[in-house]
Each structure stands twice: as structure tokens, then as C-alpha cells.
Design an enzyme around this catalytic site. Structure first.
Site, short mmCIF file in Angstrom:
data_model
loop_
_atom_site.label_atom_id
_atom_site.label_comp_id
_atom_site.label_asym_id
_atom_site.label_seq_id
_atom_site.Cartn_x
_atom_site.Cartn_y
_atom_site.Cartn_z
N LEU A 1 0.82 -1.20 0.00
CA LEU A 1 0.00 0.00 0.00
C LEU A 1 0.86 1.26 0.00
O LEU A 1 0.72 2.12 -0.85
CB LEU A 1 -0.93 -0.02 1.22
CG LEU A 1 -1.87 1.17 1.39
CD1 LEU A 1 -2.86 1.27 0.22
CD2 LEU A 1 -2.63 1.07 2.72
N ALA B 1 3.79 8.49 -0.26
CA ALA B 1 2.37 8.23 0.00
C ALA B 1 2.27 7.22 1.14
O ALA B 1 1.98 6.05 0.93
CB ALA B 1 1.68 7.70 -1.26
N GLY B 2 2.52 7.72 2.35
CA GLY B 2 2.41 6.87 3.52
C GLY B 2 1.04 7.04 4.13
O GLY B 2 0.09 6.32 3.81
N SER B 3 0.89 8.03 5.00
CA SER B 3 -0.43 8.32 5.58
C SER B 3 -1.40 8.84 4.53
O SER B 3 -2.61 8.63 4.64
CB SER B 3 -0.28 9.34 6.71
OG SER B 3 0.54 8.84 7.75
N GLU C 1 3.90 4.07 -0.21
CA GLU C 1 4.97 4.48 -1.11
C GLU C 1 5.82 5.53 -0.38
O GLU C 1 5.40 6.05 0.66
CB GLU C 1 4.40 5.06 -2.42
CG GLU C 1 3.57 4.05 -3.19
CD GLU C 1 2.95 4.62 -4.46
OE1 GLU C 1 3.28 5.78 -4.81
OE2 GLU C 1 2.15 3.92 -5.09
N GLY D 1 18.25 -2.39 34.88
CA GLY D 1 19.45 -1.57 34.99
C GLY D 1 20.40 -1.82 33.83
O GLY D 1 19.98 -1.98 32.68
N ARG E 1 16.85 -10.48 41.73
CA ARG E 1 18.04 -9.62 41.83
C ARG E 1 18.15 -9.06 43.25
O ARG E 1 17.20 -8.46 43.77
CB ARG E 1 17.92 -8.48 40.82
CG ARG E 1 18.95 -7.36 40.96
CD ARG E 1 20.34 -7.81 40.62
NE ARG E 1 21.25 -6.67 40.48
CZ ARG E 1 22.57 -6.77 40.43
NH1 ARG E 1 23.14 -7.97 40.50
NH2 ARG E 1 23.31 -5.69 40.29
N GLN F 1 14.77 -0.23 32.57
CA GLN F 1 15.15 0.49 33.79
C GLN F 1 15.17 -0.45 34.99
O GLN F 1 16.06 -0.36 35.84
CB GLN F 1 14.17 1.64 34.03
CG GLN F 1 14.65 2.66 35.04
CD GLN F 1 15.79 3.52 34.50
OE1 GLN F 1 15.99 3.59 33.29
NE2 GLN F 1 16.54 4.16 35.38
N GLU G 1 0.86 0.89 10.28
CA GLU G 1 -0.61 0.82 10.28
C GLU G 1 -1.22 2.18 10.63
O GLU G 1 -2.29 2.27 11.22
CB GLU G 1 -1.13 -0.24 11.26
CG GLU G 1 -0.57 -1.63 11.06
CD GLU G 1 -1.07 -2.28 9.77
OE1 GLU G 1 -1.72 -1.61 8.97
OE2 GLU G 1 -0.77 -3.47 9.58
#
Length: 395
Positions: A127, A132-134, A129, A342, A271, A339, A366
Site C-alpha cells: 500500500l 504516499a504513507g499516511s 509508497e 538496569g 536480583r 530500567q 498501520e
């Protein structure tokens, strides 16, 4: 996995158990090596298809599983919790089947659907390009009919195509008339069509096993019998497919978030620092609780949208909302999972580093999450009169 508690019936439970078994035996042992090498695991899709998992949401009379979309999405979530690239591939493949299922003739469906839904044929969805995305309506790839009307000649280039160079067919949206969004049509182009070729694979941040590249159409001859739906119906088919596809990505993002959360909880519980586990620190407990709440919200959002779809009710706004919520959650959960671990989380010795890289693109494909906000706002404001001087969404 938490998803199984939400299944509607025993049949769904059986499918989840089948999926988990396949993930444990067929997917989990291969993820690390395949993602490191960038291998697209073609045989995995064949295995999923022969197990009945690729065609779950489509009617049994067409070769599908006849399952509610709600159940199918939970299967996608389970796969994503093990191997995100494969889950995205499953969602993409389902998109490639959508036009044929909804607009194909009886003859077209009988010819191609059994192998598509059974996994013997893997599809690519062409679909987007470069320019021509969105803005789908601005696509330039063009199909011109030959003089006798028996075929079309396609010329142009599609971009960001999953399974490029590995797919057996390319569900291609191209321009057949200069009438804007009403001038697009859909074709099922076989991979061995002369003039069809894949470009160099993109060097991506994540989803290494999801091969993505441009697809070039250099005067590709396609029989008229491979046009899916009426001439000019392409935009309608593309947008309808994307509503469903957004739910597939929402489910995959939720599975990714769940896997990252599970990894963070497991690490925190084992841990030790200063003579006790880091999970005994209330600050970390609160962080983990927030990540659980976000994952739960993501799951709830896509399930609500799926239930509306299964009930035959409008679900476009809910699909965009689910995609927005779930993919933002995946980014937040994978970030904070690093995080929790760590320095260990920043290394490839632990999977949360890969999950973080895989999560980012879910906010982009998408339809970017900015586009989802536009879709949601337009649904909310449909039928209302904007105050005088209010700019349109196009500005």
C-alpha cells in the site's frame, strides 16, 4: 498468560494452548539466532498455517477457522509474547487476505484462499509508497489496461513492505484512474510475475526477522482476473483492512508489553542489592504496578474493539484507540523494563533490549499514532458544527 482468562469459550482455550505449545517448541528456541541474523522464518508461517492459526478470523466455508476476531487477536498476542516479528507477520498476512475474502469472486476465492489461509502461500501488503504513507490517495504506482482489456500493466514502486522478496503474492493497491481516492484498485500479483522485484532490505532498528524493502513493478503484466473487487474500489478495501490490521498490531503490542513486564517482574524478584531483592522496594513495586495497569488497559482496549467488530457494529474509532493505547503502552513498558534491569537490561544478554527496539515501530506502522488521533477526533466531531474560525484537521 493473562489473555487466556478473557477467552469466551473452551474452543478459544484450546487454541491458546495450541499456540503456546507451538511458541514454546517451534518459536522460542529460534528467536535469538534469527533476530541476530535477520532471517525471515518462512517455515514458521507454514507451520502456523497448517495448525489453522493463520486463517482463524475468516469463514470456515472459505478455508478459515471461523473464529471470533477476539479469539484471533489473543492468539496474535500470545505469539508476540514469544516472537514479535512473527506476530507482526501474522497480522500482515491476515491483511493480505482481507480484500479477497471480502470482495473476491467465488472463483478467485476458491483458487487462492485455501493456500493463503493454510500457510502454503505467504502474502505481502503493498500500500505505502515513499511519498504516499499516511496520504494513501497520493500514490503514484499505476496500472494501465492493455488494449483488449484482458490485463493490466503495473509500473511503480511500493515502500516499507513486510515479507518483501519472501512472499508468494503481493496484495497491491495501485492507481487505475486520475480520480483521487476513487481511482485506486487492488490486484493480487504473483511473486514470479516478470518485472516484479524486491529492493535491498531496510536496515531497521528492530523486528530484524521481518524483512522489509521496496517492491518494484517494472511493466508487470497482471491478468484482469487478478483484480480484486471492482475497478476503483481499492481505497475502500484498503481502509477497511487497516481497521482490522490496527487491531492486529494492538494485540501484538500488548503481547510485547506483557513479555517485557514478565521479564521485569522475574528479574526484580531474584536480583538482590543491599541484602534483599530489589522487588522489596516500594518504589519499584509501584513502577511494576503501573506497567501491569498499562498492559491491562491495552488488552482491554483491543478486546472491546474486537467485540464490536464481531457483533457487526462500527469499530473504526475503537480500533484507532486500541492501536494508540496498546502501542504507547508497549513503548512505555519496554522502556521501564530496561530500567528495572538496569545495566543488564541495556545489553543483548536479556531480551528486554530487543523488545524495546521492536516496540518503537508499532507507534508508526498501520498509521502513525498521530494519524490515529486524527481518526479518533474526526469520529468524535462527526455531525457537529465547529465553532467559527476553528481550523480544519488538514491544517
Amino acid at each position: 498468560m493473562p489473555a487466556s482468562r478473557l477467552l469466551p469459550d473452551a474452543a478459544g482455550d484450546d487454541l491458546i494452548e495450541l499456540t503456546r505449545d507451538l511458541c514454546r517448541k517451534e518459536l522460542a528456541p529460534r528467536v535469538e539466532a534469527a533476530e541476530t541474523s535477520g532471517e525471515l522464518p518462512r517455515d514458521v508461517f507454514r507451520t502456523l498455517g497448517r495448525s489453522g492459526l493463520l486463517g482463524l478470523p475468516y469463514p470456515e466455508e472459505l478455508g478459515g477457522g471461523g473464529q471470533p476476531y477476539e479469539t484471533y487477536l489473543q492468539v496474535v498476542e500470545e505469539i508476540a509474547a514469544t516472537w514479535m516479528s512473527v506476530a507482526v507477520g501474522v497480522s500482515v498476512h491476515a491483511l493480505t487476505c482481507f480484500p479477497l475474502v471480502t470482495a473476491g469472486t467465488d472463483e478467485q476465492q476458491a483458487t487462492w484462499l485455501p493456500d493463503m489461509l493454510g500457510g502454503d502461500l505467504l502474502g505481502a501488503y503493498c500500500l505505502s509508497e515513499r511519498d504516499a504513507g499516511s496520504d494513501i490517495a497520493s500514490m503514484r504506482t499505476r496500472a494501465k489496461p492493455v488494449a483488449d482489456g484482458s490485463a493490466y500493466i503495473i509500473r511503480g514502486t511500493k515502500a516499507w513492505i513486510s515479507h518483501a522478496g519472501h512472499a508468494d503474492y503481493y496484495t497491491s493497491f495501485v492507481r487505475t484512474a486520475d480520480t483521487g481516492s476513487r481511482g485506486l484498485s487492488c490486484f493480487l500479483v504473483p511473486a514470479d510475475a516478470p518485472g516484479l522485484s524486491a529492493g535491498t532490505p531496510e536496515r531497521k532498528m528492530g523486528l530484524a526477522s521481518d524483512t522489509v524493502s521496496e517492491i518494484h513493478y517494472e511493466d508487470v503484466h497482471v491478468d484482469t482476473g487478478r483484480r480484486i473487487g471492482a475497478d476503483g474500489e481499492g481505497m475502500h478495501l484498503a481502509l477497511a483492512a487497516l481497521d482490522s490490521g490496527r487491531l492486529g498490531i494492538a494485540a501484538a503490542a500488548t503481547g510485547l508489553a506483557q513479555a517485557a513486564l514478565d521479564a521485569a517482574v522475574s528479574y526484580a524478584a531474584t536480583r538482590t542489592q543491599f541484602g534483599r531483592t530489589i522487588a522489596s522496594n516500594q518504589g519499584l513495586q509501584f513502577l511494576l504496578a503501573d506497567l501491569q495497569a498499562q498492559t491491562y488497559a491495552a488488552r482491554s482496549a483491543y478486546l472491546l474493539a474486537a467485540r464490536l467488530k464481531d457483533a457487526g457494529r462500527p469499530f473504526s474509532m475503537e480500533a484507532s484507540s486500541a492501536k494508540l493505547i496498546a502501542t504507547d503502552a508497549a513503548m512505555r513498558v519496554t522502556t521501564d523494563a530496561i530500567q528495572v534491569l538496569g545495566g543488564a537490561g541495556y545489553t543483548s544478554d536479556f531480551p528486554v533490549e530487543r523488545m524495546f527496539r521492536d516496540a518503537k515501530v508499532t507507534q508508526i506502522f498501520e498509521g502513525t499514532n498521530q494519524i490515529q488521533r486524527i481518526v479518533i477526533a474526526r469520529h468524535l466531531l462527526a455531525g457537529t458544527t465547529p465553532p467559527k474560525g476553528t481550523p480544519s484537521a488538514d491544517h
